[in-house]
Design an enzyme around this catalytic site. Sequence first.
Site, PDB file in Angstrom:
ATOM      1  N   SER A  97       0.073  -2.844  -2.337  1.00 11.01           N
ATOM      2  CA  SER A  97      -1.080  -3.546  -2.903  1.00 11.01           C
ATOM      3  C   SER A  97      -2.202  -3.637  -1.875  1.00 11.01           C
ATOM      4  CB  SER A  97      -0.662  -4.950  -3.343  1.00 11.01           C
ATOM      5  OG  SER A  97      -1.761  -5.641  -3.877  1.00 11.01           O
ATOM      6  N   GLY A  98      -3.407  -3.249  -2.306  1.00 10.03           N
ATOM      7  CA  GLY A  98      -4.548  -3.293  -1.407  1.00 10.03           C
ATOM      8  C   GLY A  98      -4.779  -2.008  -0.650  1.00 10.03           C
ATOM      9  N   THR A 100      -6.037   2.093  -7.021  1.00 12.59           N
ATOM     10  CA  THR A 100      -6.893   2.047  -8.213  1.00 12.59           C
ATOM     11  C   THR A 100      -8.209   2.765  -7.973  1.00 12.59           C
ATOM     12  OG1 THR A 100      -5.895  -0.080  -8.812  1.00 12.59           O
ATOM     13  CG2 THR A 100      -7.973   0.502  -9.866  1.00 12.59           C
ATOM     14  N   ASN A 141      -5.136  -8.199  -2.144  1.00 11.90           N
ATOM     15  CA  ASN A 141      -6.140  -7.323  -2.730  1.00 11.90           C
ATOM     16  C   ASN A 141      -6.979  -8.134  -3.697  1.00 11.90           C
ATOM     17  OD1 ASN A 141      -7.623  -5.183  -3.640  1.00 11.90           O
ATOM     18  ND2 ASN A 141      -5.953  -4.130  -4.655  1.00 11.90           N
ATOM     19  N   SER A 199      -6.325  -6.193  -7.561  1.00 12.91           N
ATOM     20  CA  SER A 199      -4.979  -5.628  -7.581  1.00 12.91           C
ATOM     21  C   SER A 199      -4.563  -5.320  -9.014  1.00 12.91           C
ATOM     22  CB  SER A 199      -3.994  -6.607  -6.947  1.00 12.91           C
ATOM     23  OG  SER A 199      -2.683  -6.108  -7.033  1.00 12.91           O
ATOM     24  N   SER A 200      -4.036  -4.093  -9.263  1.00 14.93           N
ATOM     25  CA  SER A 200      -3.532  -3.713 -10.580  1.00 14.93           C
ATOM     26  C   SER A 200      -2.183  -4.367 -10.788  1.00 14.93           C
ATOM     27  CB  SER A 200      -3.402  -2.193 -10.682  1.00 14.93           C
ATOM     28  OG  SER A 200      -4.660  -1.571 -10.532  1.00 14.93           O
ATOM     29  N   GLY A 232       3.164   0.106  -5.478  1.00 14.41           N
ATOM     30  CA  GLY A 232       3.969   0.601  -4.375  1.00 14.41           C
ATOM     31  C   GLY A 232       5.157  -0.308  -4.100  1.00 14.41           C
ATOM     32  N   GLU A 240       7.360  -3.134  -2.773  1.00 10.66           N
ATOM     33  CA  GLU A 240       6.988  -4.514  -2.465  1.00 10.66           C
ATOM     34  C   GLU A 240       8.175  -5.234  -1.836  1.00 10.66           C
ATOM     35  OE1 GLU A 240       5.419  -6.551  -5.813  1.00 10.66           O
ATOM     36  OE2 GLU A 240       3.566  -5.383  -5.867  1.00 10.66           O
TER      37      GLU A 240
END
Length: 1491
Positions: A56-57, A61, A115, A118-119, A341, A343
């Site tokens: 994340s981040g 995206t 992020n 973040s998606s 990704g 985590e």
Amino acid sequence: MNPFDRVALYDPDIVQQYSGRRRGELEPHLFAIAEDAYRCMIREQTNQTIVVSGESGAGKTVSAKYIMRYFATADDQESVGKKKKVDGGMTEVEEQILATNPIMEAFGNAKTTRNDNSSRFGKYMEIQFDEGANIIGAKIRTYLLERSRLIFQPEIERNYHIFYQLCAGAPSSEKKELDLGDYSRYHYLNQSGSGTVPGVDDAAEFEVTQRALSTVGLSVQLQWKIFRILAALLHIGNIQITGRGDAMLSDSDAALLTATRLLGISTAEFRKWIVRKQIVTRSEKIVTNLNPTQANVVKDSVAKYIYANLFEWLVCVTNESLSCPDMSRVTNFIGVLDIYGFEHFKKNSFEQFCINYANEKLQQQFNQHVFKLEQEEYVREKINWTFIDFSDNQKCIELIEAKLGILSLLDEESRLPSGSDQGFIQKLYSNFDNPNFKNHFKKPRFSNSAFTIAHYAHDVQYEAENFLDKNKDSVPDEHLALLQDSEFEFLTDVLDKAAANNPVPTPENNKRMSMVVRKPTLGSIFKLSLINLMDTIGHTNVHYIRCIKPNEAKVSWGFEPNMVLSQLRACGVLETIRISCAGYPSRWTFEEFADRYYALVSSKDWDPKLKPDIRELCTTILNNSIKEEDKYQIGTTKIFFRAGQLAYLEKLRSDKFTACAILLQKNMRRFIYHTRYVRMRDLALRLQCVTRRLVAAGKMQALREEHAAVTIQKNWRRYSARKEYLSKQQAVLKIQTAARGYIARRNFSSVRETNAAIQIQRVARGWIARKHYRSQRERVVYLQSCVRRRVARKKLLKLKHEARSVNHLQEVSYKLESKVVELTQGMTALRDEKKSMSEKSNQLESQIRLWKEKHEKVERKAKALEVKLLEPTVPQAQWEALQTEKDTLFSEHRSVLEKVKSQNREITILTEQLNVQKEENARLQKEVDLAKEQSINAADEAEVAEFKSQIVALKSQLAQVMNTPRRQQSVSNIRSLSPTNNGIRSMSPSPVRQLESKDKKGQVPEPRSQSPAGVPINRKIRRNSAADAIDHRPKTSIDNIRKAELLTKNPRPTSIGPFSGIMSGMTSDAEEDLSEEIGKILKDEDSLQEEILEGLIKALKMPLPSLQNPPSQKEIFFPAHTIGLCVTQMWQLGYIGESERLLFTVMDTIQKQCLSFTGDESVVPCAFWLTNVHELVSLICIAEADMEQEMLDNSTNGRRPVGWHEFEKLATTVKFEMQCLEDNIFHTWMKEMKKRLSKMVVPAVVEGQSLPGFITSDSGRFFNKILAGTAKPTYSMDDLFNFLNKIWRTMKCYYIEQSIATQVLTEILKLLGVTAFNDLLMRKNFCSWKRAMQIQYNLTRIEEWCKSHDIPEGTLQLEHLMQCTKLLQFKKATLEDIENIYDVCWVLSPTQIQKLISQYHVADYETPIKPEILKAVASHVSGDKSDVLLLDPVMIDDMTNPFEIPVVREIVPQCYMPSWLNLKRLRRLITIASQNDRTDNFQAQQTSYTQ
């Protein structure tokens, strides 16, 4: 790599640059991978997939967005059938594809801690192409939307963007209709406390989302229906469910009414099934009540269900708009997978389990795809190759998705009526407790509700809490039926389309369960969709993009190596690099290799006329370039190279082209210079011919002129000889006339200049005498004021002790009144003196004006005389006769002319002297004007201001003694006779400037000064960057020091001295070698800084302060002397920039090191570095003085100093920054000590009962009694004295100046006195005479401690508390007793005395205080603003009290380093420096012996 900043790498020009280019021709880029996938689709006619992964981040995206924009905007000129783009325009389908990004981001993205965008779902976008490679449609597939984010967000995170956009951007009419307001009104949006994203305008983003929805084909009316559902969800979150046992929901709840109105459902039914549930059995239906927690869960599950179905509906509608109507036209597609990704959080739940399961599948596909293709190509090219094994995570995947895997066990437990998270975890423990899964499934040692899975990237521990609820994700059937029967048709359409998109599986027929429809769980749905995704990816050609997050703080251009390395390891890049390096990572086709490196062989090998074979040409190039055959292999169509060989070939190619370019340049330059030489030679010959002709003609003309001149001279001499006698006679007369006039003018000018000089000297000597008198008088007055101030301070302390006597109070007030009268008379005398000085100044001005007028008259007379002298003194006829006779006296005039010239030179000298006198006169005039201003300013401002300040200070002391009701001030303000204005530090010169003035002018500097001039007291700590990356973890420095000393044999480290006897045999060559070695050590800037920062500052073992075995000065100050030695050597070698970087790095590291300690652990390190920083300042001042003396010696010997200005500027900056560092360390030190002391004051001084026989049982505050449960204080007086002794011992052993020690202890005692007084004032039960005896006994011990440690002024800070205890012990029976109390307690204000007497706790054997006594006390309260109750609290972060930087120490640089420090470069530098010092001393002794 996400730079967390906008970069110009994705502009339309960059898109066109990569369009049509082969991968590898340009720099690595997202567009290069997109172009490669596009070319593979066209060339191989196969579907492609681009997998974008990362944590994340990391930028997944945005990367996917740029890839889709590339396909939509790139203009391919090579493809047949590709439509040309005019002016970079896009088709409608391409615009719709790009419009899906803001829609998906608004409904599926949210701000998280990692992020801002973040998606919270996975997305697979299929971009469909026709036969001409034109985009004709698209399709979106989503995976695992994070539903729980709708109802709960952690701290500083947000809900989905669309809710904040709707609240900020909706028009007022729609807001009124939907009952919308600010986001902070809604429970679903205000839980995290963060509702905005820096740099993002939610209202503008709402407009972008609306335009995107319109682009994909949703009308405005349909959009507001979507927003209506969103508003209803926000109101559902605001429904208030109350009750203790059973849940209760009011019928008139505004949020309930609004939510049901917007959803079009029955309010009563919705309310009923929120607080109740129905259990269906075979024979009946049972309705039971829910508790408030269960009711909230039901309410939130309905909201999650509606939002998830709305998201599914939105994806379906978008796909219907984007997909191609005629699927037969779709030839191929390129899929872009933007998925979460790997985590690993502190607490991992069901969402992290599913995400990591998806990453396991993707990693397995990545390994099989990359490594399989790599090795298949080696086989296809028929090269010698040994297969390499790579890691396989199939076991981990089987653990999760097998028939009896974790997902199956989770579904089984979810279908049980009595299923629970604990039952699920016990099944996992029992099922996987076998050797087959011991490497992949682990049970935590300290938890029975968690399990650990060894993933390919990291071991992750999952908490089983809420696994079943999240997997079932169930909504009661009553609510489902209620929503299906909604009057809002759009809601029913959304639910129907979402249900059609996720069909319910067919019922199972078995013996136990007949015709039972099993609702699919979230885990099974995700598993099925993931299997379909893997099948899709498996049938396509996959391209991978790994997004890396460079730092956790989202700082622009920040890079954390360990974090990046862990991500590379997690995404399998390191494994790929390992296998690539073991094989042949670089490969070229024969045509590409020959086209690139043909220049490495002779031209006969690649002559096009001979048509050479490409394979033979490549073999020739390789044989000539690479001698080791194992560095490459030749396949059937390609050449494979080991790592590094292409760089070697590129170097050979570059060298070859460089040699050819040099050969061309050599021949071209030879031709150019040869042509220039021929042209210049021809031009020189022509110029010589012309010049020689002109010279010959000139010689001929000279001969002619010489002959004519001889003829003329002959006739002229004859004529002049004939008139010689008459001309002599006339010339003598004329010369006499001129000489007498010149002598007269000279005498007159001399008399005038002498008179003017006498007048100027008289005025100047008078001015100098007056100036000397004034300066002597000012010095005498200054000395008198210093002596009087010192005497006054001593007298003040004496008066403070005597002031406790009531009989002495009146005498003191009379003396102070008489002193005020004397000062008033002195000020009147000063005004008279000022008036007399102004009269004297006016007299001087009039006298100067008179001399100016006389000077102008003399000048006018001189001009008149000059004009008169220029007038003719003889008649015109006679003058003409004399003029004619002048020619006869021409020869004699020449002899006299020399004398006249010499006299003219004398006149010039005298004129210059006159000009000098005029300039001196003007300068004296300016000095007189300046003296006038100084006399006015000095008399009016300096002296009067000083006496006024003294009067103000004495008045304040008088008011304090005379019981004037005012707020108690600090002792430091009472002592200063000239308080600062407006709370700004006084502009006193710093110690460094005092030292400079002492060296230059010979004046004695002031003994103490404050912080660097001009620095405001309310400034923050400098260089913090601190804000940037300071580690506030507490360190146990004392434990580290003690542990280090226990490990060593000796109690204190000893130094290894330099070798003796070296100096006697050292030669000049050795000295040069040592100088070169010093230069090498100092040039290696990184290594030198690493040793200083890591070994000398961060990992330093500081000697413990001990009075029994105190450390020596060299053991304390060796860090400062070592750093000073490095800086001095750099300055001697001219490394000004390196020294500046070193000093600023050292200062920054020391400041961060001091800020890293907290509490009691900060006492020793902060004191140690404070004294070392001051030692370093002293060393820099000494080095600067030596460099200045060396500069003066060089300038005296004729050598001009180079770079002195830069050095002086650097030295000034460094000294100022060092002083600021001292100030920062001091205030950090004081802050931590005040924090520690503030916890001890009340328990030790106020609550402590160390005096036997007077112990009371009252416990103080009520809440403290409840919480503590006992009246025993947490800290005692012994703890307080241990803390004070530790501070005093640390300052004593670390050789801190007495002025700093006094200031530190005074501020600490002030905090003690103020805190204890305010606390005692607010405690009613403590106002008794027994408590007063205990507190007075504690204060007496503190006073004895101050006297034993030579801090008598520290007791003044306890005066309020001391008089408070006296008041509590005095008799209060009569009015006379009250007056005695006011006389003795002169420091306390009337309000404070009234408070203490009114809440005095009367013992059983004491007489109660009479009402008339209380009325008499209340009558003394005047209501003045200055009559306050509590003293101003001493703030812990207070920086208003400036740090008084001591004067520079008189020290001698030392070369010492402890033996336990393994710092090779610094030790070698110290050894060389000590050898140089001994060499200098030896040479000095030899010189003195020879003399």
